[in-house]
Design a protein around this motif. Structure first.
Motif, PDB file in Angstrom:
ATOM      1  N   LEU A  29    -121.963  24.869 -63.294  1.00  0.00           N
ATOM      2  CA  LEU A  29    -122.091  24.690 -64.743  1.00  0.00           C
ATOM      3  C   LEU A  29    -121.024  23.740 -65.278  1.00  0.00           C
ATOM      4  CD1 LEU A  29    -123.561  25.559 -67.318  1.00  0.00           C
ATOM      5  CD2 LEU A  29    -121.953  27.466 -67.494  1.00  0.00           C
ATOM      6  N   ILE A  30    -119.804  23.879 -64.802  1.00  0.00           N
ATOM      7  CA  ILE A  30    -118.718  22.987 -65.245  1.00  0.00           C
ATOM      8  C   ILE A  30    -119.007  21.543 -64.838  1.00  0.00           C
ATOM      9  CG2 ILE A  30    -116.290  22.397 -64.850  1.00  0.00           C
ATOM     10  CD1 ILE A  30    -115.735  25.437 -64.789  1.00  0.00           C
ATOM     11  N   LEU A  31    -119.432  21.330 -63.606  1.00  0.00           N
ATOM     12  CA  LEU A  31    -119.771  19.977 -63.153  1.00  0.00           C
ATOM     13  C   LEU A  31    -120.915  19.396 -63.971  1.00  0.00           C
ATOM     14  CD1 LEU A  31    -119.519  20.354 -59.283  1.00  0.00           C
ATOM     15  CD2 LEU A  31    -118.009  19.047 -60.778  1.00  0.00           C
ATOM     16  N   TRP A  32    -121.906  20.194 -64.288  1.00  0.00           N
ATOM     17  CA  TRP A  32    -123.040  19.733 -65.082  1.00  0.00           C
ATOM     18  C   TRP A  32    -122.597  19.375 -66.496  1.00  0.00           C
ATOM     19  CZ3 TRP A  32    -126.133  22.762 -68.779  1.00  0.00           C
ATOM     20  CH2 TRP A  32    -127.264  22.082 -69.203  1.00  0.00           C
ATOM     21  N   MET A  33    -121.755  20.212 -67.105  1.00  0.00           N
ATOM     22  CA  MET A  33    -121.286  19.945 -68.468  1.00  0.00           C
ATOM     23  C   MET A  33    -120.410  18.701 -68.521  1.00  0.00           C
ATOM     24  SD  MET A  33    -120.538  23.808 -69.833  1.00  0.00           S
ATOM     25  CE  MET A  33    -119.564  23.242 -71.194  1.00  0.00           C
ATOM     26  N   CYS A  34    -119.648  18.427 -67.482  1.00  0.00           N
ATOM     27  CA  CYS A  34    -118.775  17.256 -67.465  1.00  0.00           C
ATOM     28  C   CYS A  34    -119.563  15.953 -67.368  1.00  0.00           C
ATOM     29  CB  CYS A  34    -117.768  17.356 -66.328  1.00  0.00           C
ATOM     30  SG  CYS A  34    -116.511  18.599 -66.634  1.00  0.00           S
ATOM     31  N   SER A  35    -120.817  16.027 -67.015  1.00  0.00           N
ATOM     32  CA  SER A  35    -121.625  14.814 -66.939  1.00  0.00           C
ATOM     33  C   SER A  35    -122.265  14.471 -68.278  1.00  0.00           C
ATOM     34  CB  SER A  35    -122.707  14.963 -65.864  1.00  0.00           C
ATOM     35  OG  SER A  35    -123.673  15.908 -66.275  1.00  0.00           O
ATOM     36  N   TRP A  36    -122.129  15.325 -69.281  1.00  0.00           N
ATOM     37  CA  TRP A  36    -122.700  15.059 -70.592  1.00  0.00           C
ATOM     38  C   TRP A  36    -121.968  13.901 -71.255  1.00  0.00           C
ATOM     39  CZ3 TRP A  36    -122.871  20.643 -72.959  1.00  0.00           C
ATOM     40  CH2 TRP A  36    -123.842  21.392 -72.293  1.00  0.00           C
ATOM     41  N   THR A  37    -122.712  13.052 -71.931  1.00  0.00           N
ATOM     42  CA  THR A  37    -122.125  11.943 -72.670  1.00  0.00           C
ATOM     43  C   THR A  37    -121.746  12.424 -74.065  1.00  0.00           C
ATOM     44  OG1 THR A  37    -123.406  10.329 -71.440  1.00  0.00           O
ATOM     45  CG2 THR A  37    -122.543   9.627 -73.567  1.00  0.00           C
ATOM     46  N   TYR A  38    -120.487  12.250 -74.419  1.00  0.00           N
ATOM     47  CA  TYR A  38    -119.958  12.654 -75.721  1.00  0.00           C
ATOM     48  C   TYR A  38    -120.234  11.582 -76.763  1.00  0.00           C
ATOM     49  CZ  TYR A  38    -116.447  13.939 -79.207  1.00  0.00           C
ATOM     50  OH  TYR A  38    -115.803  14.261 -80.365  1.00  0.00           O
ATOM     51  N   SER A  39    -119.992  10.316 -76.394  1.00  0.00           N
ATOM     52  CA  SER A  39    -120.261   9.201 -77.310  1.00  0.00           C
ATOM     53  C   SER A  39    -120.530   7.942 -76.504  1.00  0.00           C
ATOM     54  CB  SER A  39    -119.070   8.976 -78.250  1.00  0.00           C
ATOM     55  OG  SER A  39    -117.960   8.456 -77.544  1.00  0.00           O
ATOM     56  N   GLU A  40    -121.144   6.960 -77.162  1.00  0.00           N
ATOM     57  CA  GLU A  40    -121.417   5.659 -76.562  1.00  0.00           C
ATOM     58  C   GLU A  40    -120.990   4.597 -77.560  1.00  0.00           C
ATOM     59  OE1 GLU A  40    -125.272   5.072 -74.607  1.00  0.00           O
ATOM     60  OE2 GLU A  40    -125.670   7.183 -75.041  1.00  0.00           O
ATOM     61  N   GLY A  41    -120.608   3.430 -77.042  1.00  0.00           N
ATOM     62  CA  GLY A  41    -120.216   2.360 -77.947  1.00  0.00           C
ATOM     63  C   GLY A  41    -119.796   1.113 -77.196  1.00  0.00           C
ATOM     64  N   THR A  42    -119.195   0.191 -77.935  1.00  0.00           N
ATOM     65  CA  THR A  42    -118.676  -1.038 -77.350  1.00  0.00           C
ATOM     66  C   THR A  42    -117.273  -1.284 -77.878  1.00  0.00           C
ATOM     67  OG1 THR A  42    -119.589  -2.399 -79.127  1.00  0.00           O
ATOM     68  CG2 THR A  42    -120.958  -2.105 -77.173  1.00  0.00           C
ATOM     69  N   ARG A  43    -116.517  -1.991 -77.095  1.00  0.00           N
ATOM     70  CA  ARG A  43    -115.182  -2.450 -77.503  1.00  0.00           C
ATOM     71  C   ARG A  43    -115.006  -3.858 -76.969  1.00  0.00           C
ATOM     72  NH1 ARG A  43    -110.822   2.385 -77.877  1.00  0.00           N
ATOM     73  NH2 ARG A  43    -112.253   3.941 -78.662  1.00  0.00           N
ATOM     74  N   ALA A  44    -114.343  -4.688 -77.760  1.00  0.00           N
ATOM     75  CA  ALA A  44    -114.131  -6.078 -77.364  1.00  0.00           C
ATOM     76  C   ALA A  44    -112.645  -6.389 -77.358  1.00  0.00           C
ATOM     77  CB  ALA A  44    -114.857  -7.018 -78.318  1.00  0.00           C
ATOM     78  N   GLY A  45    -112.257  -7.242 -76.425  1.00  0.00           N
ATOM     79  CA  GLY A  45    -110.867  -7.648 -76.315  1.00  0.00           C
ATOM     80  C   GLY A  45    -110.660  -8.437 -75.045  1.00  0.00           C
ATOM     81  N   GLN A  46    -109.402  -8.607 -74.691  1.00  0.00           N
ATOM     82  CA  GLN A  46    -109.076  -9.355 -73.480  1.00  0.00           C
ATOM     83  C   GLN A  46    -108.796  -8.370 -72.348  1.00  0.00           C
ATOM     84  OE1 GLN A  46    -105.744 -11.968 -73.800  1.00  0.00           O
ATOM     85  NE2 GLN A  46    -106.197 -12.991 -71.875  1.00  0.00           N
ATOM     86  N   LEU A  47    -109.485  -8.577 -71.235  1.00  0.00           N
ATOM     87  CA  LEU A  47    -109.300  -7.731 -70.056  1.00  0.00           C
ATOM     88  C   LEU A  47    -107.980  -8.137 -69.396  1.00  0.00           C
ATOM     89  CD1 LEU A  47    -110.509  -5.545 -68.256  1.00  0.00           C
ATOM     90  CD2 LEU A  47    -111.657  -7.357 -66.988  1.00  0.00           C
ATOM     91  N   ILE A  48    -106.988  -7.249 -69.449  1.00  0.00           N
ATOM     92  CA  ILE A  48    -105.662  -7.639 -68.964  1.00  0.00           C
ATOM     93  C   ILE A  48    -105.275  -6.972 -67.654  1.00  0.00           C
ATOM     94  CG2 ILE A  48    -104.759  -8.203 -71.230  1.00  0.00           C
ATOM     95  CD1 ILE A  48    -103.333  -5.487 -71.206  1.00  0.00           C
ATOM     96  N   LYS A  49    -105.980  -5.919 -67.269  1.00  0.00           N
ATOM     97  CA  LYS A  49    -105.580  -5.224 -66.048  1.00  0.00           C
ATOM     98  C   LYS A  49    -106.798  -4.555 -65.445  1.00  0.00           C
ATOM     99  CE  LYS A  49    -102.632  -1.442 -64.464  1.00  0.00           C
ATOM    100  NZ  LYS A  49    -101.752  -0.371 -64.899  1.00  0.00           N
ATOM    101  N   PHE A  50    -106.879  -4.640 -64.126  1.00  0.00           N
ATOM    102  CA  PHE A  50    -107.934  -3.940 -63.422  1.00  0.00           C
ATOM    103  C   PHE A  50    -107.411  -3.583 -62.039  1.00  0.00           C
ATOM    104  CE2 PHE A  50    -111.930  -3.324 -61.212  1.00  0.00           C
ATOM    105  CZ  PHE A  50    -112.503  -2.435 -62.093  1.00  0.00           C
ATOM    106  N   SER A  51    -107.513  -2.324 -61.640  1.00  0.00           N
ATOM    107  CA  SER A  51    -106.937  -1.922 -60.358  1.00  0.00           C
ATOM    108  C   SER A  51    -107.667  -0.723 -59.767  1.00  0.00           C
ATOM    109  CB  SER A  51    -105.457  -1.573 -60.539  1.00  0.00           C
ATOM    110  OG  SER A  51    -105.316  -0.466 -61.414  1.00  0.00           O
ATOM    111  N   GLU A  52    -107.383  -0.502 -58.486  1.00  0.00           N
ATOM    112  CA  GLU A  52    -107.856   0.692 -57.795  1.00  0.00           C
ATOM    113  C   GLU A  52    -106.652   1.617 -57.682  1.00  0.00           C
ATOM    114  OE1 GLU A  52    -110.604   1.596 -53.959  1.00  0.00           O
ATOM    115  OE2 GLU A  52    -108.863   0.337 -53.596  1.00  0.00           O
ATOM    116  N   LYS A  53    -106.810   2.867 -58.129  1.00  0.00           N
ATOM    117  CA  LYS A  53    -105.696   3.801 -58.157  1.00  0.00           C
ATOM    118  C   LYS A  53    -106.074   5.104 -57.478  1.00  0.00           C
ATOM    119  CE  LYS A  53    -103.264   3.726 -62.168  1.00  0.00           C
ATOM    120  NZ  LYS A  53    -103.061   3.982 -63.592  1.00  0.00           N
ATOM    121  N   GLY A  54    -105.056   5.865 -57.123  1.00  0.00           N
ATOM    122  CA  GLY A  54    -105.277   7.211 -56.632  1.00  0.00           C
ATOM    123  C   GLY A  54    -104.700   7.446 -55.256  1.00  0.00           C
TER     124      GLY A  54
END
Length: 133
Positions: A29-54
């Motif tokens: 149930l927790i895994l299923w609830m965590c897949s729910w979408t709370y909101s959707e939208g767009t944001r614009a700006g300059q992409l300054i960082k992208f990385s693989e973490k963990g």
């Protein structure tokens, strides 16, 4: 006496089976609830960082500079207006790698809670559009 021992063992076994099944249902149930979408939208700006973490789970994380400045607390002064996001889809991942340093419009879905193997944020990018200056 022998019947009492068997009866007790079966009751204990039944109890632990019920507990285990209950835990499995709660986790699902927790895994299923965590897949729910709370909101959707767009944001614009300059992409300054992208990385693989963990350490255990490798996730793809990025930062978008939304522009402008905001004030921090009294000791911090001014700081950039940064937005952090995560990526799940490989096609979106490739689009972001190609767009690093450029102005972009990112479509996203916000989830209630991200699982550790999904990303560090609750914002997941679904589409990348490069903005021509």
């Amino acid at each position: 006496m022998e019947e009492q021992k068997r009866s007790f063992k079966s009751k204990v076994k039944s109890f632990f089976v019920k507990i285990l099944l209950g835990l499995i249902v709660v986790c699902a149930l927790i895994l299923w609830m965590c897949s729910w979408t709370y909101s959707e939208g767009t944001r614009a700006g300059q992409l300054i960082k992208f990385s693989e973490k963990g350490v255990v789970f490798k996730t793809h994380e990025g930062e978008l500079n939304l522009g402008g400045l905001r004030t921090g607390n009294a000791n911090d002064g001014l700081e950039g207006n940064l937005w952090q996001f995560s990526v799940l889809n490989d096609d979106v991942l490739n689009d972001l790698i190609n767009a690093e340093g450029k102005r972009v419009k990112l479509s996203y879905k916000e989830r209630y809670k991200a699982m550790p193997w999904q990303g560090e944020t609750n914002y997941f990018i679904t589409k990348v559009e490069t903005i021509n200056p």
